[in-house]
Design a protein around this motif. Sequence first.
Motif, PDB file in Angstrom:
ATOM      1  N   ASP A 214      48.887  73.572   3.097  1.00  0.00           N
ATOM      2  CA  ASP A 214      48.544  74.106   4.411  1.00  0.00           C
ATOM      3  C   ASP A 214      49.621  75.102   4.832  1.00  0.00           C
ATOM      4  OD1 ASP A 214      47.003  74.135   6.801  1.00  0.00           O
ATOM      5  OD2 ASP A 214      48.503  72.874   7.773  1.00  0.00           O
ATOM      6  N   GLY A 215      49.228  76.292   5.164  1.00  0.00           N
ATOM      7  CA  GLY A 215      50.204  77.300   5.544  1.00  0.00           C
ATOM      8  C   GLY A 215      50.151  78.533   4.676  1.00  0.00           C
ATOM      9  N   VAL A 216      49.436  78.449   3.552  1.00  0.00           N
ATOM     10  CA  VAL A 216      49.245  79.657   2.750  1.00  0.00           C
ATOM     11  C   VAL A 216      48.443  80.665   3.553  1.00  0.00           C
ATOM     12  CG1 VAL A 216      48.257  80.614   0.637  1.00  0.00           C
ATOM     13  CG2 VAL A 216      49.351  78.376   0.580  1.00  0.00           C
ATOM     14  N   TYR A 217      47.358  80.192   4.204  1.00  0.00           N
ATOM     15  CA  TYR A 217      46.521  81.068   5.019  1.00  0.00           C
ATOM     16  C   TYR A 217      46.557  80.707   6.501  1.00  0.00           C
ATOM     17  CZ  TYR A 217      44.686  82.408   0.489  1.00  0.00           C
ATOM     18  OH  TYR A 217      44.565  82.849  -0.796  1.00  0.00           O
ATOM     19  N   LEU A 218      46.740  79.424   6.810  1.00  0.00           N
ATOM     20  CA  LEU A 218      46.796  78.984   8.204  1.00  0.00           C
ATOM     21  C   LEU A 218      47.424  77.604   8.241  1.00  0.00           C
ATOM     22  CD1 LEU A 218      43.379  77.587   9.412  1.00  0.00           C
ATOM     23  CD2 LEU A 218      44.030  77.730   7.032  1.00  0.00           C
ATOM     24  N   ASN A 219      47.743  77.132   9.447  1.00  0.00           N
ATOM     25  CA  ASN A 219      48.257  75.777   9.614  1.00  0.00           C
ATOM     26  C   ASN A 219      47.169  74.920  10.246  1.00  0.00           C
ATOM     27  OD1 ASN A 219      50.880  76.207   8.584  1.00  0.00           O
ATOM     28  ND2 ASN A 219      51.519  77.139  10.513  1.00  0.00           N
ATOM     29  N   GLN A 220      46.604  74.065   9.437  1.00  0.00           N
ATOM     30  CA  GLN A 220      45.489  73.233   9.871  1.00  0.00           C
ATOM     31  C   GLN A 220      45.959  71.893  10.423  1.00  0.00           C
ATOM     32  OE1 GLN A 220      42.681  72.582   6.735  1.00  0.00           O
ATOM     33  NE2 GLN A 220      41.397  71.176   7.925  1.00  0.00           N
ATOM     34  N   TYR A 221      47.097  71.392   9.893  1.00  0.00           N
ATOM     35  CA  TYR A 221      47.568  70.059  10.268  1.00  0.00           C
ATOM     36  C   TYR A 221      48.833  70.152  11.122  1.00  0.00           C
ATOM     37  CZ  TYR A 221      44.597  69.039   6.224  1.00  0.00           C
ATOM     38  OH  TYR A 221      43.552  68.984   5.344  1.00  0.00           O
ATOM     39  N   LYS A 222      48.914  69.297  12.130  1.00  0.00           N
ATOM     40  CA  LYS A 222      50.067  69.280  13.020  1.00  0.00           C
ATOM     41  C   LYS A 222      51.209  68.433  12.465  1.00  0.00           C
ATOM     42  CE  LYS A 222      47.066  69.794  17.068  1.00  0.00           C
ATOM     43  NZ  LYS A 222      46.576  69.139  18.311  1.00  0.00           N
ATOM     44  N   GLY A 223      50.891  67.549  11.551  1.00  0.00           N
ATOM     45  CA  GLY A 223      51.915  66.681  10.986  1.00  0.00           C
ATOM     46  C   GLY A 223      51.303  65.674  10.041  1.00  0.00           C
ATOM     47  N   THR A 224      52.113  64.726   9.588  1.00  0.00           N
ATOM     48  CA  THR A 224      51.668  63.743   8.597  1.00  0.00           C
ATOM     49  C   THR A 224      50.514  62.894   9.115  1.00  0.00           C
ATOM     50  OG1 THR A 224      53.921  63.637   7.704  1.00  0.00           O
ATOM     51  CG2 THR A 224      52.425  61.839   7.135  1.00  0.00           C
ATOM     52  N   LEU A 225      50.657  62.344  10.307  1.00  0.00           N
ATOM     53  CA  LEU A 225      49.615  61.482  10.861  1.00  0.00           C
ATOM     54  C   LEU A 225      48.334  62.260  11.092  1.00  0.00           C
ATOM     55  CD1 LEU A 225      48.818  58.704  11.905  1.00  0.00           C
ATOM     56  CD2 LEU A 225      49.723  59.350  14.154  1.00  0.00           C
ATOM     57  N   ASP A 226      48.450  63.479  11.605  1.00  0.00           N
ATOM     58  CA  ASP A 226      47.272  64.313  11.853  1.00  0.00           C
ATOM     59  C   ASP A 226      46.555  64.635  10.546  1.00  0.00           C
ATOM     60  OD1 ASP A 226      45.556  65.998  13.544  1.00  0.00           O
ATOM     61  OD2 ASP A 226      46.509  67.681  12.515  1.00  0.00           O
ATOM     62  N   CYS A 227      47.313  64.890   9.503  1.00  0.00           N
ATOM     63  CA  CYS A 227      46.728  65.170   8.191  1.00  0.00           C
ATOM     64  C   CYS A 227      45.972  63.946   7.677  1.00  0.00           C
ATOM     65  CB  CYS A 227      47.819  65.566   7.204  1.00  0.00           C
ATOM     66  SG  CYS A 227      47.223  65.922   5.544  1.00  0.00           S
ATOM     67  N   MET A 228      46.557  62.778   7.849  1.00  0.00           N
ATOM     68  CA  MET A 228      45.904  61.543   7.407  1.00  0.00           C
ATOM     69  C   MET A 228      44.605  61.298   8.171  1.00  0.00           C
ATOM     70  SD  MET A 228      49.314  59.142   7.120  1.00  0.00           S
ATOM     71  CE  MET A 228      48.432  57.641   6.694  1.00  0.00           C
ATOM     72  N   LEU A 229      44.658  61.507   9.487  1.00  0.00           N
ATOM     73  CA  LEU A 229      43.478  61.272  10.319  1.00  0.00           C
ATOM     74  C   LEU A 229      42.361  62.265  10.015  1.00  0.00           C
ATOM     75  CD1 LEU A 229      45.158  60.461  13.764  1.00  0.00           C
ATOM     76  CD2 LEU A 229      43.976  58.868  12.233  1.00  0.00           C
ATOM     77  N   GLN A 230      42.712  63.553   9.912  1.00  0.00           N
ATOM     78  CA  GLN A 230      41.699  64.566   9.608  1.00  0.00           C
ATOM     79  C   GLN A 230      41.071  64.338   8.232  1.00  0.00           C
ATOM     80  OE1 GLN A 230      42.060  68.756  10.438  1.00  0.00           O
ATOM     81  NE2 GLN A 230      43.863  68.429  11.735  1.00  0.00           N
ATOM     82  N   SER A 231      41.902  63.996   7.256  1.00  0.00           N
ATOM     83  CA  SER A 231      41.402  63.761   5.897  1.00  0.00           C
ATOM     84  C   SER A 231      40.464  62.562   5.872  1.00  0.00           C
ATOM     85  CB  SER A 231      42.578  63.530   4.936  1.00  0.00           C
ATOM     86  OG  SER A 231      43.416  64.660   4.882  1.00  0.00           O
ATOM     87  N   TYR A 232      40.844  61.502   6.587  1.00  0.00           N
ATOM     88  CA  TYR A 232      40.014  60.294   6.633  1.00  0.00           C
ATOM     89  C   TYR A 232      38.695  60.547   7.359  1.00  0.00           C
ATOM     90  CZ  TYR A 232      38.340  55.700   8.066  1.00  0.00           C
ATOM     91  OH  TYR A 232      37.548  54.602   8.301  1.00  0.00           O
ATOM     92  N   GLN A 233      38.761  61.266   8.479  1.00  0.00           N
ATOM     93  CA  GLN A 233      37.541  61.537   9.257  1.00  0.00           C
ATOM     94  C   GLN A 233      36.532  62.379   8.481  1.00  0.00           C
ATOM     95  OE1 GLN A 233      39.179  63.330  12.780  1.00  0.00           O
ATOM     96  NE2 GLN A 233      39.796  61.377  13.690  1.00  0.00           N
ATOM     97  N   LYS A 234      37.026  63.297   7.658  1.00  0.00           N
ATOM     98  CA  LYS A 234      36.135  64.203   6.917  1.00  0.00           C
ATOM     99  C   LYS A 234      35.641  63.621   5.596  1.00  0.00           C
ATOM    100  CE  LYS A 234      38.273  68.361   8.866  1.00  0.00           C
ATOM    101  NZ  LYS A 234      39.135  69.531   8.586  1.00  0.00           N
ATOM    102  N   GLU A 235      36.495  62.810   4.933  1.00  0.00           N
ATOM    103  CA  GLU A 235      36.152  62.388   3.572  1.00  0.00           C
ATOM    104  C   GLU A 235      36.232  60.888   3.332  1.00  0.00           C
ATOM    105  OE1 GLU A 235      37.937  65.107   0.545  1.00  0.00           O
ATOM    106  OE2 GLU A 235      38.812  66.076   2.310  1.00  0.00           O
ATOM    107  N   GLY A 236      36.650  60.123   4.332  1.00  0.00           N
ATOM    108  CA  GLY A 236      36.730  58.679   4.172  1.00  0.00           C
ATOM    109  C   GLY A 236      37.954  58.248   3.369  1.00  0.00           C
ATOM    110  N   LEU A 237      38.032  56.945   3.097  1.00  0.00           N
ATOM    111  CA  LEU A 237      39.190  56.394   2.391  1.00  0.00           C
ATOM    112  C   LEU A 237      39.341  56.931   0.975  1.00  0.00           C
ATOM    113  CD1 LEU A 237      39.197  52.627   3.454  1.00  0.00           C
ATOM    114  CD2 LEU A 237      40.941  54.340   3.974  1.00  0.00           C
TER     115      LEU A 237
END
Length: 278
Positions: A214-237
């Motif tokens: 994240d950051g090559v083209y944009l910053n999608q995640y605000k931090g570690t927890l946000d990345c975990m939550l977004q990944s889980y919400q979109k793709e599950g465990l």
Amino acid sequence: LQTRLQAGQGYGNTFKCVLTVYRNESLAGFFKGMSFPLASIGIYSSVVFGVFSNTQRFLGQLHHGDPAAGTSLTDMTLASIVAGVISVGIGTPVELVKTRLQMQTQPYNKANVKLNSSVPGSPVYRGPIHCLRTILQKEGIAGVYRGNVAMLLRDVPGYCAYFIPYAMFCDWITPHGSISPSPFSIWVAGGVAGAVSWAVCTPMDVVKSRLQADGVYLNQYKGTLDCMLQSYQKEGLKVFCRGLMVNTVRGFPSSAAMFLGYELSLKAMKRYQTETSP
């Protein structure tokens, strides 16, 4: 492959990822981002193994009055934790550069997003030095250590699952009465430890890869927890198991060679010191 599977889009399973990379980028695609880790792996590994063994000797001296005394499981765990914490300081910039170089040609298809690159999918960095310099200029020191929390959460339990299984398995397969394990025992124990460690590490490795890509083209995640939550919400465990097979398969031979080289080097140096001492 591991980085593409964890942070990329459209690669599917491991076999499809191999075909896609080869079809789009030929054999050179499998070696992207290799130079920086290759140049630093010696320093990184020597620091990790050195910190682990010296911490063990310190604890042996502290608890038993003898640095060479056998360490308990608690001491080995503490030494593994210290090695994991120290490794993050060296490993984060290296992992960041490797991930950015591997992911910079990843197609990006999100709509209505202001991208940092005017041509998504085109190379952003000319090489590892240019990549590191660009990150420093745009994001500062904090940018160089992007994903360090995820790496800490990956490496601390990861090194516990690396050194402890190695010692236990090595002891288990060494014949009773032997002074030291055979090279084959070291190789097998090291390989098993590597596979176990990467199986434990993979969930946080996914988060680390996504944060650093994240950051090559944009910053999608605000931090570690946000990345975990977004990944889980979109793709599950199941998202946290991405790259598991690649990690465990590569973990066996690489760790087997690492431990074998380490143990044989120690034996050679001890033998040399014994022969040259008056």
